[in-house]
Write a protein that holds these residues in place. Structure first.
Motif, PDB file in Angstrom:
ATOM      1  N   UNK A  76      19.214 -24.026   4.377  1.00  0.00           N
ATOM      2  CA  UNK A  76      19.505 -25.453   4.835  1.00  0.00           C
ATOM      3  C   UNK A  76      18.517 -25.708   5.911  1.00  0.00           C
ATOM      4  N   UNK A  77      18.803 -26.770   6.787  1.00  0.00           N
ATOM      5  CA  UNK A  77      17.909 -26.952   7.755  1.00  0.00           C
ATOM      6  C   UNK A  77      18.576 -26.335   9.079  1.00  0.00           C
ATOM      7  N   UNK A  78      17.978 -25.493   9.584  1.00  0.00           N
ATOM      8  CA  UNK A  78      18.179 -25.120  10.991  1.00  0.00           C
ATOM      9  C   UNK A  78      18.878 -25.951  11.797  1.00  0.00           C
ATOM     10  N   UNK A  79      20.333 -25.981  12.227  1.00  0.00           N
ATOM     11  CA  UNK A  79      20.809 -27.068  13.216  1.00  0.00           C
ATOM     12  C   UNK A  79      20.219 -27.302  14.154  1.00  0.00           C
ATOM     13  N   UNK A  80      19.533 -26.416  15.015  1.00  0.00           N
ATOM     14  CA  UNK A  80      18.773 -26.464  16.131  1.00  0.00           C
ATOM     15  C   UNK A  80      17.331 -27.179  15.775  1.00  0.00           C
ATOM     16  N   UNK A  81      16.678 -26.523  15.275  1.00  0.00           N
ATOM     17  CA  UNK A  81      14.999 -26.909  14.997  1.00  0.00           C
ATOM     18  C   UNK A  81      14.845 -27.784  14.145  1.00  0.00           C
ATOM     19  N   UNK A  82      15.872 -28.086  13.174  1.00  0.00           N
ATOM     20  CA  UNK A  82      15.725 -28.993  11.930  1.00  0.00           C
ATOM     21  C   UNK A  82      14.737 -28.218  10.840  1.00  0.00           C
ATOM     22  N   UNK A  83      14.298 -27.071  11.084  1.00  0.00           N
ATOM     23  CA  UNK A  83      13.363 -26.569   9.965  1.00  0.00           C
ATOM     24  C   UNK A  83      14.193 -26.146   8.885  1.00  0.00           C
ATOM     25  N   UNK A  84      13.584 -25.974   7.736  1.00  0.00           N
ATOM     26  CA  UNK A  84      14.373 -25.462   6.662  1.00  0.00           C
ATOM     27  C   UNK A  84      14.070 -24.089   6.539  1.00  0.00           C
ATOM     28  N   UNK A  85      15.039 -23.141   6.259  1.00  0.00           N
ATOM     29  CA  UNK A  85      15.189 -21.681   6.141  1.00  0.00           C
ATOM     30  C   UNK A  85      15.757 -21.200   5.215  1.00  0.00           C
ATOM     31  N   UNK A  86      15.630 -19.858   4.956  1.00  0.00           N
ATOM     32  CA  UNK A  86      16.534 -19.037   4.075  1.00  0.00           C
ATOM     33  C   UNK A  86      16.682 -17.862   4.697  1.00  0.00           C
ATOM     34  N   UNK A  96      18.951 -12.397  14.727  1.00  0.00           N
ATOM     35  CA  UNK A  96      19.057 -12.901  13.414  1.00  0.00           C
ATOM     36  C   UNK A  96      17.645 -12.989  12.790  1.00  0.00           C
ATOM     37  N   UNK A  97      17.641 -12.679  11.475  1.00  0.00           N
ATOM     38  CA  UNK A  97      16.510 -12.660  10.476  1.00  0.00           C
ATOM     39  C   UNK A  97      16.701 -14.068   9.837  1.00  0.00           C
ATOM     40  N   UNK A  98      15.891 -15.065  10.220  1.00  0.00           N
ATOM     41  CA  UNK A  98      15.726 -16.274   9.706  1.00  0.00           C
ATOM     42  C   UNK A  98      14.331 -16.575   9.194  1.00  0.00           C
ATOM     43  N   UNK A  99      14.201 -17.000   8.031  1.00  0.00           N
ATOM     44  CA  UNK A  99      12.875 -17.062   7.423  1.00  0.00           C
ATOM     45  C   UNK A  99      12.517 -18.436   7.053  1.00  0.00           C
ATOM     46  N   UNK A 100      11.588 -19.006   7.888  1.00  0.00           N
ATOM     47  CA  UNK A 100      11.136 -20.354   7.792  1.00  0.00           C
ATOM     48  C   UNK A 100       9.712 -20.466   6.981  1.00  0.00           C
ATOM     49  N   UNK A 101       9.017 -19.176   6.751  1.00  0.00           N
ATOM     50  CA  UNK A 101       7.775 -19.139   6.026  1.00  0.00           C
ATOM     51  C   UNK A 101       7.885 -17.831   5.224  1.00  0.00           C
TER      52      UNK A 101
END
Length: 437
Positions: A76-86, A96-101
């Motif tokens: 979904x879109x990160x609630x803070x920065x609005x970027x889509x992640x998986x 936290x390991x959050x993947x935008x790319x």
């Protein structure tokens, strides 16, 4: 052609408790976590579901099926920065390991190439669903390498086993054709079941300091049941099969008979009469001990025998810490050994003085487990698009039901409750090392 035998099951009811994000505690063990408050919550969960299945509740109670998928996927879109992640469950790490790319995926999961492939595909495809600002948590159910064709009782099925349960879908069915279409083009299947409901500064979790203990306490209540309409509003994306976990009952309304309702009420009435001083009991140790019963294929068949078995288990556990006679070389070591023996004697005497509380606690836990059985039996009467099997390890697949169900009341007093086959699924998970058993 495979042969199947009927597999009879026992179930337990679970509900959310103060635990790590993603972890859910068994309902009958809430008393071991919250004492009397835990019993009150378990009781509320049972009475809410009772009213719902009798058609008498004014409160909305929705039910979903617990799918046994893996790995977990967050998107979904990160609630803070609005970027889509998986992400995977490592989203709950201290870092936290959050993947935008794709570069993030390569860096965060470099030791898991198969997982990398799934996350990269999710990063490419999930944004096309139109998830808007929803952050969802789901599980992978199938991907091309996992799906096989099998003849089951003369009927051709697609089968896939992402975790403990093996799922089977008739090739000549609507779902079978959907699976064939997706996997033929390298696609995957995901079931979403949980949604983030918190504020941006609470994502993905919050940690508070307990003023009494000074310890960090996890708060994961911001993750909860999904809005039932989200998946219905998703766009169709090639190579991606998506569903939610909501209960789709095809045989008519699931309701309790008067006799079943009376059984549940009688169980609750009996449990209400049992007085327990939970504060004086080693509840953390009891919780660990009960897992040994589950591994052995039973759960509090006789409360007094469970008490005696707990005493033996505790004694053996403590004696394993002692030195053997051959290891005692000095007077200091001998004195220390004598002190350990005396400490055990005093602790066992303390347990014996609390025997009635122990036995009543086991009785309450057993009664809660009996009540949930009645509910699970009703949901098991439904018809599902998928068939479910457990591999017995002997070449025979055992017919089983779904891993479990989740019922949610909007009353807010009981929280979401899960009905899961503990003696079979949890014991199987202990064997395979799957967490959350």
């Amino acid at each position: 052609m495979k042969n199947f035998k009927l597999y009879f099951e026992d179930y337990v009811l679970l509900t959310e408790a103060k635990s790590k994000p993603g972890h859910i505690d068994h309902l009958e063990e809430l008393i071991l976590i919250r004492g009397q408050e835990g019993y009150n919550q378990a009781r509320a969960a049972l009475t809410n579901l009772l009213s719902h299945l009798q058609g008498k509740s004014k409160r909305k109670v929705s039910t979903s099926v617990k799918w046994d998928g893996a790995p977990a996927i967050f998107a979904g879109k990160h609630p803070v920065n609005g970027k889509f992640f998986v992400a995977t469950k490592s989203i709950f790490n201290d870092d936290p390991k959050i993947n935008y790319t794709e570069d993030d995926i390569n860096r965060n999961h470099k030791k898991a190439p198969g997982l990398q492939d799934k996350l990269k595909q999710a990063l490419r495809l999930l944004p096309k669903l139109g998830m808007k600002n929803n952050v969802l948590w789901g599980d992978y159910m199938f991907w091309p390498e996992l799906v096989e064709e099998e003849d089951i009782d003369g009927v051709l099925h697609y089968t896939f086993k992402p975790n403990t349960i093996k799922y089977a879908v008739e090739v000549d069915s609507k779902l079978g054709r959907q699976i064939a279409d997706k996997v033929s083009n390298g696609g995957s299947g995901i079931v979403f079941h949980t949604q983030f409901h918190g504020d941006p500064d609470e994502f993905p979790r919050t940690l508070d300091i307990d003023p009494e203990t000074g310890k960090k306490e996890e708060h994961s209540k911001k993750w909860g049941p999904m809005d039932g309409g989200i998946v219905k509003r998703f766009k169709d994306v090639p190579n991606l099969w998506i569903d939610d976990a909501y209960f789709k009952e095809l045989t008519g309304k699931v309701t309790l008979t008067d006799d079943e309702a009376k059984q549940i009420k009688d169980i609750i009435k009996t449990a209400d009469t049992l007085k327990v001083n939970y504060n004086d009991l080693p509840v953390d140790l009891v919780k660990i001990y009960l897992n040994t019963e589950v591994r052995g294929g039973e759960f509090i068949k006789d409360p007094e025998k469970s008490y005696r078995a707990f005493i033996d288990w505790y004694s053996d556990r403590e004696k394993k810490k002692w030195k053997s006679p051959e290891e005692i070389k000095t007077a200091v070591q001998e004195t220390a050994q004598q002190q350990r023996e005396e400490n055990l004697r005093l602790k066992l005497a303390e347990f014996e003085s609390d025997k009635i509380d122990f036995i009543n606690m086991f009785k309450v836990s057993s009664l809660l487990a009996q009540a949930k059985q009645i509910f699970i039996n009703k949901y098991d009467n439904a018809v599902y698009n998928t068939k479910h099997f457990l591999d017995g390890g002997d070449g025979v697949l055992n017919v089983t039901n779904p891993e479990g169900y989740v019922a949610v009341s909007n009353a807010g007093d009981a929280g979401p409750i899960k009905l899961v086959n503990r003696l079979d699924f949890s014991s199987a998970n202990f064997v395979t090392g799957k967490p959350g058993s």
